[in-house]
Structures are given as structure tokens and as C-alpha cells.
Design a protein around this motif. Structure first.
Motif, mmCIF file in Angstrom:
data_model
loop_
_atom_site.group_PDB
_atom_site.id
_atom_site.type_symbol
_atom_site.label_atom_id
_atom_site.label_comp_id
_atom_site.label_asym_id
_atom_site.label_seq_id
_atom_site.Cartn_x
_atom_site.Cartn_y
_atom_site.Cartn_z
ATOM 1 N N VAL A 107 0.845 -1.193 0.000
ATOM 2 C CA VAL A 107 0.000 0.000 0.000
ATOM 3 C C VAL A 107 0.880 1.242 0.000
ATOM 4 N N ILE A 108 0.622 2.147 -0.933
ATOM 5 C CA ILE A 108 1.219 3.485 -0.925
ATOM 6 C C ILE A 108 0.093 4.448 -0.575
ATOM 7 N N PHE A 109 0.251 5.132 0.537
ATOM 8 C CA PHE A 109 -0.814 6.005 1.046
ATOM 9 C C PHE A 109 -0.346 7.449 1.024
ATOM 10 N N GLU A 110 -1.022 8.288 0.214
ATOM 11 C CA GLU A 110 -0.708 9.715 0.131
ATOM 12 C C GLU A 110 -1.741 10.495 0.940
ATOM 13 N N GLN A 111 -1.248 11.287 1.875
ATOM 14 C CA GLN A 111 -2.142 12.011 2.789
ATOM 15 C C GLN A 111 -1.977 13.518 2.642
ATOM 16 N N GLY A 112 -3.113 14.219 2.566
ATOM 17 C CA GLY A 112 -3.117 15.672 2.657
ATOM 18 C C GLY A 112 -2.521 16.367 1.448
ATOM 19 N N ILE A 113 -2.181 17.619 1.648
ATOM 20 C CA ILE A 113 -1.612 18.470 0.597
ATOM 21 C C ILE A 113 -0.615 19.423 1.257
ATOM 22 N N VAL A 114 0.484 19.690 0.571
ATOM 23 C CA VAL A 114 1.501 20.574 1.145
ATOM 24 C C VAL A 114 0.923 21.981 1.350
ATOM 25 N N SER A 115 1.455 22.687 2.313
ATOM 26 C CA SER A 115 1.025 24.059 2.573
ATOM 27 C C SER A 115 1.495 24.976 1.459
ATOM 28 N N ALA A 116 0.769 26.056 1.279
ATOM 29 C CA ALA A 116 1.184 27.080 0.317
ATOM 30 C C ALA A 116 2.185 28.019 0.982
ATOM 31 N N LYS A 117 3.135 28.508 0.220
ATOM 32 C CA LYS A 117 4.066 29.503 0.741
ATOM 33 C C LYS A 117 3.337 30.819 0.998
ATOM 34 N N SER A 137 2.445 22.949 -5.642
ATOM 35 C CA SER A 137 1.533 23.059 -4.509
ATOM 36 C C SER A 137 0.466 21.972 -4.443
ATOM 37 N N SER A 138 0.417 21.069 -5.437
ATOM 38 C CA SER A 138 -0.583 19.997 -5.409
ATOM 39 C C SER A 138 -0.015 18.677 -4.886
ATOM 40 N N LEU A 139 1.247 18.702 -4.433
ATOM 41 C CA LEU A 139 1.861 17.501 -3.867
ATOM 42 C C LEU A 139 1.197 17.120 -2.550
ATOM 43 N N PRO A 140 1.248 15.835 -2.172
ATOM 44 C CA PRO A 140 0.723 15.445 -0.861
ATOM 45 C C PRO A 140 1.620 15.945 0.259
ATOM 46 N N ASP A 141 1.057 16.044 1.441
ATOM 47 C CA ASP A 141 1.839 16.432 2.615
ATOM 48 C C ASP A 141 2.829 15.339 2.979
ATOM 49 N N ASN A 142 2.375 14.085 2.952
ATOM 50 C CA ASN A 142 3.242 12.968 3.309
ATOM 51 C C ASN A 142 2.826 11.713 2.559
ATOM 52 N N VAL A 143 3.731 10.747 2.526
ATOM 53 C CA VAL A 143 3.452 9.437 1.933
ATOM 54 C C VAL A 143 3.787 8.381 2.980
ATOM 55 N N GLN A 144 2.920 7.377 3.095
ATOM 56 C CA GLN A 144 3.114 6.270 4.028
ATOM 57 C C GLN A 144 3.058 4.956 3.249
ATOM 58 N N ILE A 145 3.614 3.914 3.833
ATOM 59 C CA ILE A 145 3.612 2.614 3.160
ATOM 60 C C ILE A 145 3.166 1.516 4.121
ATOM 61 N N MET A 146 2.794 0.397 3.519
ATOM 62 C CA MET A 146 2.445 -0.805 4.271
ATOM 63 C C MET A 146 2.702 -1.998 3.351
ATOM 64 N N ARG A 147 3.221 -3.081 3.903
ATOM 65 C CA ARG A 147 3.420 -4.308 3.124
ATOM 66 C C ARG A 147 2.920 -5.494 3.930
ATOM 67 N N LEU A 148 2.109 -6.313 3.304
ATOM 68 C CA LEU A 148 1.582 -7.525 3.919
ATOM 69 C C LEU A 148 2.064 -8.719 3.113
ATOM 70 N N ASP A 149 2.853 -9.577 3.733
ATOM 71 C CA ASP A 149 3.377 -10.758 3.056
ATOM 72 C C ASP A 149 2.520 -11.985 3.374
ATOM 73 N N ASN A 150 2.706 -13.006 2.559
ATOM 74 C CA ASN A 150 2.053 -14.308 2.774
ATOM 75 C C ASN A 150 0.539 -14.196 2.911
ATOM 76 N N VAL A 151 -0.071 -13.445 2.002
ATOM 77 C CA VAL A 151 -1.531 -13.345 1.944
ATOM 78 C C VAL A 151 -2.047 -14.458 1.033
#
Length: 463
Positions: free
Chosen positions: A279-289, A403-417
Motif C-alpha cells: 500500500v502506498i498512502f498519500e495524505q493531505g496536501i503541502v502548505s502554500a508559501k 503546490s498539489s503535492l501530498p503532505d506525506n506518503v506512508q507505506i504498508m506491506r503484507l506478506d504471505n496473503v
């Protein structure tokens, strides 16, 4: 003031760019993006031609919004145009034929008259999104080309960054501006930057590279890039397991022993009839200057000190709350973990650029003061007043950024599903939704999940 109109006409910037900041011009597009209305957000991006100073930036904004609309081909084409702009700027720098007229006009206008140079962290994200565009269109080879380019951006920046910072500090000192005085008076962005060492090392680009190399069975390359990501985010347990898994697979026994000493034993097992979920999870939006004003003493044309008011860009506030994505499958729940905070990279990039911004503005302010004095002599009080009003109105901070970039990106990996049709319960900020996926044996199911404002959406693909 006919000379100003002439310069504006020659430098490919509009009057709106001269007197209104980029952040202000992008408000409508950002509002639409936060509503999840990506079509309106795309059409609200300021449309400019190839000669305009913001052309590359405009293509970045459109490409990201087209990506969110799942219009992979349109996004790919927009990113290609932005990348061409990067190449053109690099070529111009190599042959030392920079846009001299634009820099001259910036002396009597503001930094918005200079062509927007896409910073390294934005270039890395350009190639990362382009890799996903190719992936969603079925071209793993095209995606691999882009992640290699993303890695090259970081390698080049690592070689040149410190020298450029030192040069900018030196030039600022030549103008009589003390860096300590600058940072003492400038609004601090340290709470946004955190403990980042630089503005361009992005663990997410390395992680995506590792994931795609692993998909292509290039395990040595994947192992190298997972390790690079882990150096930046050593506490990310998913990265830890990726490195342990490949060290074990590649029989890197000495390294495996060192990593197990740091992170514990590898938790994975080689089970048959199973696949993986990433899972690649993009959250929010960067602040404007925003714009900040401060008074600093600089040498004027008579070689003595005079205080001038500087208009500089700044990121204000604190980092937004990091909310993990929760996924439940087969009666087990998992939480995503941060792999890059783009808001921090953007803030660090701005802080690194401050000495150069201040030096250019010092030159500009002295030049504008000289113009005011000359007009005062030739035009009397009227000339003096007109020049003073123009100087005040035109001195705008350069608030340009992707200015349309996400604030942060998170990841998750699940093996042996276990293979087969699966229902994932995805929870975010109190909202829940079910996502149906198909897990194939020895293959990875990639889920790209986005949450910004009131919008949530996702895209899945079997790698």
C-alpha cells in the motif's frame, strides 16, 4: 513607467505574476483539489505558454491532478513537458547561457521574473509519479527508466548541494548581511523541517524503486534501494523487513547478521500459494508559501549601510497530524508508516535557498532605490511618489512551488496473503470502506490510496 511594461513583455511574465503571488493565483485550484474535484482543479491551474517562466511548474500541477483523476496518459504527457523544461534548464546552465534578460528584469521587478527551476525534491516526485503512470499503462520497463532518473536526481544533488549552499552564504556575506541576523529575524521553519539533513533525500523514491526492481526480478538493485530508504527512515518496520527479506534471499549473511542485530530476526516465511499486498498512502496536501517581511541592513550604492524591507517566502505553522491508514484482512489489522514528509522537504528546500533569495533581493532593492532617486531628480515629487509606489507594489515574495503535492506518503506491506479474492476493510480518520482485490501467487498487489480534504480514493494493480 513604460520601461517596466517593456521588461514584463520581454521576460515572459504577466502583470498578474508581477503583482500577485503564485500561492494566491493557485487558491481556486487547491480548493477544488481538496474537494476531490480534480477536473476543475486542473482547469484552474494558470494556463501559460512555453515561453512563460512558470511553464514547467504549470505542467507539474496539471500532471499531478491528472494523475489523481486516473488519466495516466494525460498525466504522462504533462510530466514529459515538465521534464523537458528541466533538461532545457540543465543544458542552459552547462553552456553558461542563462536567461540574462530575465535576471535583469528581476532586478527591477521581483524573483517571479526568473524562470522557475524545479528543485531536486520535486524532480524526484516527478519521476516517481511518472513511474506509476507507466506502471498503470502496463509498462514496467518505462517505470524502471523513471525510478532510475529519480535516483540520479538524488545522487547529483548529494554531490552539489553543499557547495551551492556555501557559495550562496558567501555571496550574502559580501552584501554585508549576517546569516545569523537573517535567521534570527526570519520566521522559523524548524518545526516543519524536523531533523532532515537536506532537502532532496526522499526515502519514498528509493522505496518505489526497490519495489519495481523487485517486481522485475532485479533483486540486487532492489536490495540497494531498500537499504537507501532505510538509511533515511530507519524506524520504518516495513523497510526493515524488506531489507531483511532480501538480505536473506541474496545470502548476504554478514549484512543480514548486522541488520538482525539492529532490527531483530526476519519475521517472514516462504509460504506457498500466497502473494503480497503493498500500500502506498498519500495524505493531505503541502502548505502554500506565504510572504514574510523583515528589515535588514545592506550596503547601498554609496557603500554604506541602510535598512531595507525584504519580502521573502515562508512556510508557516506546524506539521499536520500524521494519521495512519488502517487495513484489516483475515481478522488482522495493520497500520501504515510514514516514508516521506514532503512538507518537511519543501520547507528545508526553502531554508537552503534563503541566502540566494536574500542576495538577489538585496541587489534589487539597491537598484530600485537608485531608480527612485533618479526619477526624483528628473520628475520631482511626482516621480519620487510613482517610483516609491511601484517599488512597494512590485516587491512580492516568490511563493512558487509544486503546490498539489501530498503532505506525506506512508507505506504498508503484507506478506504471505492467501491467494484469491480478498475484501480489505480500510479505515481512515473514522471513515471505512471495503476494497476488493485479487491476490495472485508470488505476485504483489499494489494499492495506491489517497486522502485529502474530504476526498478518499484508490487505484489497484497486480504487479
Amino acid at each position: 513607467m513604460f520601461s517596466v511594461a517593456t521588461l514584463v513583455g520581454c521576460t515572459s511574465i504577466g502583470m498578474s505574476d508581477l503583482f500577485f503571488g503564485y500561492s494566491q493565483q493557485m487558491q481556486e485550484s487547491r480548493s477544488a483539489q481538496l474537494r476531490g474535484d480534480f477536473v476543475v482543479a486542473t482547469t484552474s491551474v494558470i494556463s501559460v505558454n512555453r515561453q512563460h517562466n512558470n511553464y514547467g511548474l504549470s505542467q507539474l500541477e496539471k500532471a499531478r491532478l491528472q494523475f489523481l483523476s486516473h488519466d495516466w496518459l494525460a498525466s504522462q504527457k504533462s510530466f514529459e513537458l515538465a521534464y523537458q523544461q528541466v533538461q532545457d534548464q540543465e543544458q542552459a546552465a552547462k553552456i553558461q547561457i542563462s536567461s540574462g534578460l530575465k535576471k535583469v528584469s528581476a532586478v527591477v521587478t521581483n524573483d517571479n521574473a526568473i524562470g522557475y527551476e524545479i528543485p531536486s525534491y520535486e524532480q524526484g516526485m516527478l519521476h516517481s509519479y511518472q513511474a506509476l503512470n507507466y506502471l498503470y499503462q502496463g509498462s514496467l520497463e518505462g517505470a524502471l527508466v523513471e525510478v532510475r532518473r529519480a535516483n540520479l536526481v538524488q545522487e547529483r544533488a548529494l554531490k552539489t548541494n553543499q557547495a551551492e549552499l556555501y557559495k550562496a552564504e558567501e555571496e550574502m556575506a559580501e552584501k554585508g548581511i549576517n546569516s545569523n541576523k537573517l535567521y534570527d529575524n526570519f520566521p522559523s521553519m524548524d518545526n516543519l523541517i524536523g531533523d532532515l539533513k537536506n532537502s532532496f533525500q526522499n526515502a519514498y523514491t528509493f522505496y518505489l524503486s526497490g519495489l519495481l526492481y523487485e517486481t522485475a526480478k532485479k533483486f540486487d538493485d532492489a536490495y540497494i534501494d531498500y537499504k537507501r530508504a532505510l538509511e533515511i527512515y530507519p524506524n520504518n518496520t516495513f523497510l526493515q523487513q524488506d531489507v531483511l527479506r532480501l538480505a536473506n534471499k541474496l545470502d548476504m549473511n554478514e549484512e543480514l547478521a548486522r541488520f538482525e542485530q539492529r532490527f531483530g530476526r526476519y519475521q517472514g516465511q516462504n509460504k506457498t500459494n500466497t502473494g503480497q499486498i503493498v500500500v502506498i498512502f498519500e495524505q493531505g496536501i503541502v502548505s502554500a508559501k506565504e510572504e514574510a517581511s523583515l528589515n535588514l541592513p545592506i550596503f547601498n550604492t554609496r557603500s554604506d549601510f541602510k535598512f531595507f524591507t525584504f519580502a521573502l517566502p515562508v512556510y508557516r505553522g506546524r506539521l499536520s497530524a500524521l494519521i495512519p491508514l488502517s487495513i484489516s484482512i483475515d481478522e488482522k489489522s495493520y497500520l501504515s508508516q510514514e516514508i516521506v514528509r514532503l512538507q518537511s522537504l519543501a520547507s528545508k528546500d526553502l531554508k537552503e535557498k534563503l541566502p540566494g533569495l536574500v542576495t538577489r533581493q538585496a541587489i534589487r532593492l539597491v537598484a530600485k532605490e537608485q531608480i527612485r532617486q533618479n526619477l526624483s531628480k528628473s520628475g520631482g515629487d511626482v516621480g519620487n511618489i510613482l517610483a516609491s509606489l511601484y517599488n512597494i507594489a512590485s516587491e512580492k515574495a516568490d511563493t512558487r512551488s509544486w503546490s498539489s503535492l501530498p503532505d506525506n506518503v506512508q507505506i504498508m506491506r503484507l506478506d504471505n496473503v492467501a491467494v484469491g479474492q480478498k475484501k480489505l476493510m480500510i479505515s481512515y480518520a473514522g471513515k471505512k470502506q471495503v476494497v476488493d482485490i485479487d491476490v495472485s501467487e508470488n505476485r504483489t498487489t499494489l494499492i495506491n490510496f489517497t486522502a485529502l480534504g474530504n476526498f478518499t480514493g484508490y487505484q489497484t494493480i497486480n504487479l
